[in-house]
Design a protein around this motif. Structure first.
Motif, PDB file in Angstrom:
ATOM      1  N   UNK A 185       0.750  -1.180  -0.055  1.00  0.00           N
ATOM      2  CA  UNK A 185       0.046  -0.018   0.079  1.00  0.00           C
ATOM      3  C   UNK A 185       0.756   1.315  -0.123  1.00  0.00           C
ATOM      4  N   UNK A 186       2.081   1.206   0.781  1.00  0.00           N
ATOM      5  CA  UNK A 186       2.838   2.174   0.711  1.00  0.00           C
ATOM      6  C   UNK A 186       3.563   2.446  -0.575  1.00  0.00           C
ATOM      7  N   UNK A 187       3.666   1.475  -1.441  1.00  0.00           N
ATOM      8  CA  UNK A 187       4.191   1.612  -2.737  1.00  0.00           C
ATOM      9  C   UNK A 187       3.041   2.349  -3.844  1.00  0.00           C
TER      10      UNK A 187
ATOM     11  N   UNK B  42       8.963  10.837  -0.319  1.00  0.00           N
ATOM     12  CA  UNK B  42       8.900   9.507  -0.537  1.00  0.00           C
ATOM     13  C   UNK B  42       9.766   9.034   0.447  1.00  0.00           C
ATOM     14  N   UNK B  43      10.821   9.377   1.090  1.00  0.00           N
ATOM     15  CA  UNK B  43      11.576   9.081   2.144  1.00  0.00           C
ATOM     16  C   UNK B  43      10.499   9.029   3.510  1.00  0.00           C
ATOM     17  N   UNK B  44      10.004  10.227   3.612  1.00  0.00           N
ATOM     18  CA  UNK B  44       8.987  10.117   4.678  1.00  0.00           C
ATOM     19  C   UNK B  44       7.838   9.325   4.714  1.00  0.00           C
ATOM     20  N   UNK B  45       7.446   9.111   3.482  1.00  0.00           N
ATOM     21  CA  UNK B  45       6.191   8.029   3.294  1.00  0.00           C
ATOM     22  C   UNK B  45       6.687   6.775   3.493  1.00  0.00           C
ATOM     23  N   UNK B  46       7.798   6.379   2.924  1.00  0.00           N
ATOM     24  CA  UNK B  46       8.449   5.033   3.410  1.00  0.00           C
ATOM     25  C   UNK B  46       8.788   4.827   4.914  1.00  0.00           C
ATOM     26  N   UNK B  47       9.259   5.760   5.539  1.00  0.00           N
ATOM     27  CA  UNK B  47       9.522   5.499   6.985  1.00  0.00           C
ATOM     28  C   UNK B  47       8.057   5.517   7.675  1.00  0.00           C
ATOM     29  N   UNK B  48       7.153   6.243   7.403  1.00  0.00           N
ATOM     30  CA  UNK B  48       5.844   6.258   8.010  1.00  0.00           C
ATOM     31  C   UNK B  48       5.174   4.806   7.930  1.00  0.00           C
ATOM     32  N   UNK B  49       5.010   4.266   6.618  1.00  0.00           N
ATOM     33  CA  UNK B  49       4.476   3.085   6.288  1.00  0.00           C
ATOM     34  C   UNK B  49       5.556   1.926   6.859  1.00  0.00           C
ATOM     35  N   UNK B  50       6.705   2.044   6.963  1.00  0.00           N
ATOM     36  CA  UNK B  50       7.482   1.007   7.727  1.00  0.00           C
ATOM     37  C   UNK B  50       7.170   1.084   9.254  1.00  0.00           C
ATOM     38  N   UNK B  51       6.958   2.212   9.913  1.00  0.00           N
ATOM     39  CA  UNK B  51       6.780   2.355  10.945  1.00  0.00           C
ATOM     40  C   UNK B  51       5.382   1.683  11.572  1.00  0.00           C
TER      41      UNK B  51
ATOM     42  N   UNK C 170      11.553  -1.802  11.124  1.00  0.00           N
ATOM     43  CA  UNK C 170      12.586  -3.045  11.159  1.00  0.00           C
ATOM     44  C   UNK C 170      12.824  -3.167   9.509  1.00  0.00           C
ATOM     45  N   UNK C 171      13.742  -3.178   9.225  1.00  0.00           N
ATOM     46  CA  UNK C 171      14.424  -3.243   7.764  1.00  0.00           C
ATOM     47  C   UNK C 171      14.620  -4.706   7.483  1.00  0.00           C
TER      48      UNK C 171
END
Length: 158
Positions: free
Chosen positions: A17-19, A54-63, A69-70
């Motif tokens: 979904x983040x993608x 994009x970075x903020x969005x990726x970090x948000x969805x990963x959080x 956790x990568x």
């Protein structure tokens, strides 16, 4: 820390979904660049802004998915989400964004015409009598200039 299969699937689906969201953000920047015809310098600045979003969005969805956790499946989820977005939705979203832009421009032009119309009436209310008065006042001067030059007295000597 042990992560269950359900939480891994949840994290993967959230990153997919983040993608989709990343693809949408890119389409917004693409249409903005296309509509405003940005020069190279502004285009580079827009790219930097896109990567920040994009970075903020990726970090948000990963959080949201697994507390940042990568994991390989996180990046795979983002990649699959972006690819699915471009295959399924990108064309329609881009056309809709361009349509919204064109509608907004037409709407703003119409609103400007509506706002400017009373101003034009007021300006014409003062300009038309001014022009008429100027013509009336310059007629005697033009008449005298044209008719007095026929007399030798008023002609200049060369």
């Amino acid at each position: 820390m042990v992560i269950t299969i359900q939480s891994q699937i949840y994290a993967f689906l959230v990153t997919v979904y983040g993608g989709f969201v990343l693809g949408f953000i890119y389409d917004i920047f693409k249409v903005t660049r296309q509509v405003f015809r940005l020069k190279k310098t502004f285009s580079n600045i827009a790219d930097i802004i896109f990567w920040l979003f994009g970075t903020i969005t990726m970090l948000y969805f990963m959080y949201i998915s697994n507390y940042v956790e990568i994991r390989f499946y996180s990046f795979l989820g983002f990649a699959i989400g972006v690819i699915l977005y471009y295959v399924l939705l990108s064309y329609f979203i881009t056309q809709a964004l361009i349509g919204i832009y064109e509608f907004t421009i037409k709407f703003l032009k119409k609103m400007a015409e509506i706002i400017i119309y009373p101003v034009k009436i007021v300006v014409n209310f003062f300009i038309i009598p001014y022009r008429f008065t100027r013509k009336i006042l310059t007629l005697p001067g033009a008449f005298l200039k044209n008719n007095l030059t026929y007399f030798k007295i008023f002609k200049r000597k060369k």
